[in-house]
Each structure stands twice: as structure tokens, then as C-alpha cells.
Write a protein that holds these residues in place. Structure first.
Motif, PDB file in Angstrom:
ATOM      1  N   SER A  60      17.819  -2.574  32.613  1.00 27.21           N
ATOM      2  CA  SER A  60      18.350  -3.414  33.687  1.00 27.21           C
ATOM      3  C   SER A  60      18.641  -4.854  33.269  1.00 27.21           C
ATOM      4  O   SER A  60      19.461  -5.520  33.897  1.00 27.21           O
ATOM      5  CB  SER A  60      17.376  -3.424  34.862  1.00 27.21           C
ATOM      6  N   VAL A  61      17.993  -5.360  32.230  1.00 32.18           N
ATOM      7  CA  VAL A  61      18.171  -6.755  31.829  1.00 32.18           C
ATOM      8  C   VAL A  61      19.238  -6.853  30.745  1.00 32.18           C
ATOM      9  O   VAL A  61      19.167  -6.155  29.733  1.00 32.18           O
ATOM     10  CB  VAL A  61      16.828  -7.345  31.331  1.00 32.18           C
ATOM     11  N   PRO A  62      20.256  -7.695  30.933  1.00 34.49           N
ATOM     12  CA  PRO A  62      21.280  -7.859  29.902  1.00 34.49           C
ATOM     13  C   PRO A  62      20.712  -8.562  28.668  1.00 34.49           C
ATOM     14  O   PRO A  62      19.712  -9.274  28.749  1.00 34.49           O
ATOM     15  CB  PRO A  62      22.350  -8.714  30.581  1.00 34.49           C
ATOM     16  N   VAL A  70      23.981 -12.600  28.144  1.00 32.79           N
ATOM     17  CA  VAL A  70      24.552 -13.251  29.322  1.00 32.79           C
ATOM     18  C   VAL A  70      23.918 -12.648  30.577  1.00 32.79           C
ATOM     19  O   VAL A  70      23.987 -11.438  30.787  1.00 32.79           O
ATOM     20  CB  VAL A  70      26.079 -13.070  29.360  1.00 32.79           C
ATOM     21  N   PRO A  71      23.267 -13.461  31.395  1.00 28.46           N
ATOM     22  CA  PRO A  71      22.632 -12.914  32.608  1.00 28.46           C
ATOM     23  C   PRO A  71      23.667 -12.483  33.637  1.00 28.46           C
ATOM     24  O   PRO A  71      24.779 -13.009  33.687  1.00 28.46           O
ATOM     25  CB  PRO A  71      21.801 -14.080  33.127  1.00 28.46           C
ATOM     26  N   LYS A  72      23.280 -11.527  34.438  1.00 28.53           N
ATOM     27  CA  LYS A  72      24.139 -11.081  35.533  1.00 28.53           C
ATOM     28  C   LYS A  72      24.019 -12.082  36.674  1.00 28.53           C
ATOM     29  O   LYS A  72      22.913 -12.376  37.141  1.00 28.53           O
ATOM     30  CB  LYS A  72      23.711  -9.699  36.006  1.00 28.53           C
ATOM     31  N   ILE A  73      25.129 -12.591  37.114  1.00 22.10           N
ATOM     32  CA  ILE A  73      25.113 -13.587  38.194  1.00 22.10           C
ATOM     33  C   ILE A  73      24.924 -12.897  39.542  1.00 22.10           C
ATOM     34  O   ILE A  73      24.146 -13.328  40.369  1.00 22.10           O
ATOM     35  CB  ILE A  73      26.393 -14.434  38.162  1.00 22.10           C
ATOM     36  N   PHE A  74      25.661 -11.830  39.726  1.00 25.50           N
ATOM     37  CA  PHE A  74      25.565 -11.084  40.989  1.00 25.50           C
ATOM     38  C   PHE A  74      24.888  -9.752  40.720  1.00 25.50           C
ATOM     39  O   PHE A  74      25.353  -8.964  39.915  1.00 25.50           O
ATOM     40  CB  PHE A  74      26.951 -10.853  41.585  1.00 25.50           C
ATOM     41  N   SER A  75      23.794  -9.492  41.412  1.00 27.80           N
ATOM     42  CA  SER A  75      23.122  -8.213  41.241  1.00 27.80           C
ATOM     43  C   SER A  75      23.506  -7.300  42.387  1.00 27.80           C
ATOM     44  O   SER A  75      23.885  -7.729  43.469  1.00 27.80           O
ATOM     45  CB  SER A  75      21.608  -8.412  41.206  1.00 27.80           C
ATOM     46  N   ARG A  76      23.382  -6.035  42.152  1.00 23.18           N
ATOM     47  CA  ARG A  76      23.784  -5.064  43.162  1.00 23.18           C
ATOM     48  C   ARG A  76      22.664  -4.802  44.126  1.00 23.18           C
ATOM     49  O   ARG A  76      21.558  -4.866  43.951  1.00 23.18           O
ATOM     50  CB  ARG A  76      24.168  -3.751  42.490  1.00 23.18           C
TER      51      ARG A  76
END
Length: 108
Positions: A97-99, A102-108
Motif C-alpha cells: 500500500s505504501v509507494p 512519491v507519496p499518494k496525495i489522494f487515497s481511495r
């Protein structure tokens, strides 16, 4: 990246050498070779901006370093972590789940 761009723009005047410090383009003696003069001028211009070119490589170098470390191509940290925590379902879920960089800005 935005922070790096701001620092780069603020340091740009310090990265470019003044024209007087660049390679001299004056030929001695009257009517010299015009082609050699143009080559000297282009070389002098490129030499003035050499530090800018090196500074522009910085993000690429850092991306390569961080991605190589996150993928395990530089060190064996990923392999050691999988050996130590690979049986833990929380660790497996975390790695999925963790990139990497680059972090995910919008999570689902």
C-alpha cells in the motif's frame, strides 16, 4: 521538487560565472579565423553555464539514489526486511500500500 526549484532559481546568479571570468574570446592580431572565433564564443558561453548543468542533474541523481535504495538495487535492505518481516501480514500489506518514493496525495 518545488523546494528544489526555488532554491535553484535563487542560486542561479551564483551558478553563472561573469563574462570576464569565462574563457577569453579575443584573438590576438587583427583578422583571425572567424570559425575559430565562433567556436571560442560558444565554448566560453557553455563554460560559463557549466555549474547550472551540474545543478540540473541533482534531481535525477537523487531520484536514482532513492529509487535504487527503495527497490533494493543499491543495498540489500529490502531483502533483509522481507527475510525478517515477510511472514507478518501487516508488513506485506504495508509494502503493497505504501509507494516507494512519491507519496499518494489522494487515497481511495
Amino acid at each position: 521538487m518545488v523546494l528544489w526549484a526555488g532554491i535553484f532559481i535563487m542560486n542561479l546568479p551564483a551558478l553563472i560565472e561573469p563574462a570576464a571570468a569565462a574563457v577569453s574570446t579575443t584573438g590576438g592580431g587583427g583578422g583571425g579565423n572567424k570559425v575559430a572565433s565562433w567556436i571560442q564564443q560558444i565554448g566560453g558561453c557553455l563554460w560559463r553555464f557549466r555549474r547550472v548543468g551540474v545543478a540540473l542533474l541533482s534531481p535525477w541523481f537523487m531520484w536514482t539514489l532513492f529509487s535504487g535504495q527503495a527497490n533494493g538495487t543499491i543495498t540489500n535492505a529490502v531483502e533483509l526486511a522481507v527475510q525478517k518481516y515477510g511472514h507478518d501480514p501487516d508488513f506485506v500489506e504495508y509494502t503493497k500500500s505504501v509507494p516507494l518514493i512519491v507519496p499518494k496525495i489522494f487515497s481511495r
